[in-house]
Write a protein that holds these residues in place. Structure first.
Motif, short mmCIF file in Angstrom:
data_model
loop_
_atom_site.label_atom_id
_atom_site.label_comp_id
_atom_site.label_asym_id
_atom_site.label_seq_id
_atom_site.Cartn_x
_atom_site.Cartn_y
_atom_site.Cartn_z
N ALA A 30 47.65 33.39 20.46
CA ALA A 30 46.53 34.22 20.89
C ALA A 30 45.21 33.71 20.33
N GLY A 31 45.17 33.42 19.04
CA GLY A 31 43.91 33.03 18.41
C GLY A 31 42.87 34.12 18.61
N SER A 32 41.61 33.69 18.75
CA SER A 32 40.54 34.65 19.01
C SER A 32 39.74 34.23 20.23
N ALA A 33 40.38 33.48 21.14
CA ALA A 33 39.69 32.96 22.31
C ALA A 33 40.44 33.36 23.58
N PHE A 34 39.74 33.31 24.70
CA PHE A 34 40.35 33.70 25.97
C PHE A 34 41.17 32.56 26.57
N SER A 35 42.06 32.93 27.49
CA SER A 35 42.81 31.98 28.29
C SER A 35 42.48 32.26 29.75
N SER A 36 42.36 31.21 30.56
CA SER A 36 41.97 31.45 31.95
C SER A 36 42.62 30.43 32.88
N VAL A 37 42.70 30.79 34.15
CA VAL A 37 43.19 29.90 35.19
C VAL A 37 42.28 30.11 36.39
N GLU A 38 41.89 29.00 37.05
CA GLU A 38 40.97 29.12 38.17
C GLU A 38 41.31 28.13 39.28
N GLN A 39 40.86 28.46 40.48
CA GLN A 39 41.05 27.61 41.66
C GLN A 39 39.67 27.29 42.21
N TYR A 40 39.41 26.00 42.43
CA TYR A 40 38.14 25.60 43.01
C TYR A 40 38.18 25.66 44.53
N VAL A 41 37.09 26.15 45.12
CA VAL A 41 36.91 26.20 46.57
C VAL A 41 35.73 25.28 46.89
N GLU A 42 35.93 24.34 47.78
CA GLU A 42 34.90 23.35 48.07
C GLU A 42 33.61 23.99 48.55
N SER A 43 32.48 23.53 47.97
CA SER A 43 31.11 23.89 48.33
C SER A 43 30.66 25.22 47.72
N VAL A 44 29.58 25.15 46.96
CA VAL A 44 28.99 26.34 46.36
C VAL A 44 28.36 27.24 47.43
N ARG A 45 28.21 26.73 48.63
CA ARG A 45 27.70 27.54 49.74
C ARG A 45 28.70 28.60 50.20
N THR A 46 29.97 28.41 49.84
CA THR A 46 31.02 29.34 50.25
C THR A 46 30.72 30.76 49.77
N PHE A 47 30.56 31.68 50.71
CA PHE A 47 30.32 33.11 50.45
C PHE A 47 29.02 33.39 49.68
N ALA A 48 28.15 32.41 49.54
CA ALA A 48 26.90 32.64 48.79
C ALA A 48 26.09 33.75 49.46
N GLY A 49 25.77 34.80 48.71
CA GLY A 49 25.00 35.92 49.22
C GLY A 49 25.75 36.79 50.21
N GLN A 50 27.07 36.58 50.32
CA GLN A 50 27.89 37.34 51.27
C GLN A 50 28.98 38.11 50.53
N GLU A 51 29.26 39.28 51.03
CA GLU A 51 30.34 40.08 50.45
C GLU A 51 31.68 39.43 50.74
N CYS A 52 32.52 39.35 49.74
CA CYS A 52 33.87 38.79 49.91
C CYS A 52 34.85 39.57 49.05
N THR A 53 36.13 39.40 49.34
CA THR A 53 37.16 40.16 48.65
C THR A 53 38.28 39.25 48.18
N MET A 54 38.65 39.40 46.93
CA MET A 54 39.82 38.72 46.37
C MET A 54 40.94 39.74 46.25
N SER A 55 42.12 39.38 46.69
CA SER A 55 43.29 40.25 46.53
C SER A 55 44.41 39.44 45.88
N PHE A 56 45.24 40.10 45.12
CA PHE A 56 46.35 39.42 44.44
C PHE A 56 47.35 40.45 43.92
N TRP A 57 48.54 39.96 43.65
CA TRP A 57 49.58 40.75 43.00
C TRP A 57 49.74 40.24 41.57
#
Length: 280
Positions: A38-65
């Motif tokens: 555990a330490g005192s730091a966070f753990s994370s996992v992420e997925q890159y989606v090509e282009s920073v223009r993706t959903f910029a200024g637009q409402e979007c929804t992430m869903s997951f189980w």
């Protein structure tokens, strides 16, 4: 996968039990984030989606189980990366979800910031969608995540499965990898001396950008042959250059090649060629 100083974590693919009904759609696998220190730091996992223009200024929804082996909190967030030499990264406000030991579906609706006035550079700009196991949890354990989907609009729709062949083609834009079993042809070329030559490797799927290098399983997994000689063991297989259509490779053998002869590179055993430099 990222973990801060003092923490340690692993990421693995775990098979669902066949016929389970906790997560719909009969998925084959789910992702497991296992924090071993555990330490005192966070753990994370992420997925890159090509282009920073993706959903910029637009409402979007992430869903997951998701579920965990304890009562842990998981943060979901988006990050806008403007590429090497571009504007500074912009993070959305994270939303926290309380996990239990049972599978639950979660949704997260957010509007990434407008990119007006920002500078995009480097060709590696992207949107990052990910999960953070915060350092405040201060515990080891595991979190399981399945059927992550990011889509436009204010509501989550049913998880959309894609055929494996389509998914593989998408992946090969960023990570062109080719596997060969014994005797499978790789690509043609020409001998330039008694100790080697070159070969032109055609890409099955056009990569995102021209690769800049290769990683191979082992040179000895490949052979060089033609009508005059059979199965010369490759001692080195290296990258010269590439375009979006093919790569030029150098082949080295101990001896036995004939300068000017056409040749064929083939896999002698479980060989793999991975082209690098296309990833985000």
């Amino acid at each position: 996968l990222y973990f801060g100083t003092g923490a340690a974590a692993t990421l693995s693919r775990v098979a669902f039990t066949i016929g389970q009904t906790d997560v719909p759609g009969e998925p084959t696998y789910h992702l497991r984030l296992n924090r071993t220190t555990a330490g005192s730091a966070f753990s994370s996992v992420e997925q890159y989606v090509e282009s920073v223009r993706t959903f910029a200024g637009q409402e979007c929804t992430m869903s997951f189980w998701a579920k965990a082996d304890g009562a842990f909190n998981l943060d979901a967030r988006l990050e806008q990366h403007f590429g090497t030499g571009g504007s500074s990264q912009v993070n959305t406000t994270a939303e926290t979800f309380a996990l239990t030991t049972s599978w639950q579906k979660f949704t997260y609706t957010i509007t990434p910031a407008s990119i007006s006035g920002k500078t995009i550079a480097g060709g590696d700009d992207k949107l990052s969608a990910g999960f953070v196991w915060n350092e405040t949890e201060g515990a080891t354990g595991q979190i399981d995540i399945a059927q992550v989907q990011l889509e436009a609009g204010p509501a989550a729709t049913a998880f959309a499965s894609r055929p494996i062949s389509m998914e593989l083609a998408f992946c090969q834009r960023y990570l062109p990898v080719y596997n060969y079993s014994g005797g499978q042809n790789v690509c043609p070329g020409q001998a330039s001396s008694t100790t080697g030559g070159w070969a032109q490797f055609p890409f099955v799927v056009q990569p995102r950008v021209a690769p800049t290098g290769i990683t191979i399983s082992a040179a000895g997994d490949f052979r060089m042959t033609n009508a005059a000689y059979t199965g010369l063991t490759v001692t080195a297989l290296t990258f010269n250059s590439s375009s979006l259509l093919m790569a030029d490779l150098s082949i080295t053998v101990a001896s036995g090649a004939v300068a000017g002869d056409a040749l064929l590179l083939y896999g002698d055993s479980s060989g793999q060629i991975l082209f690098t430099g296309c990833e985000l």
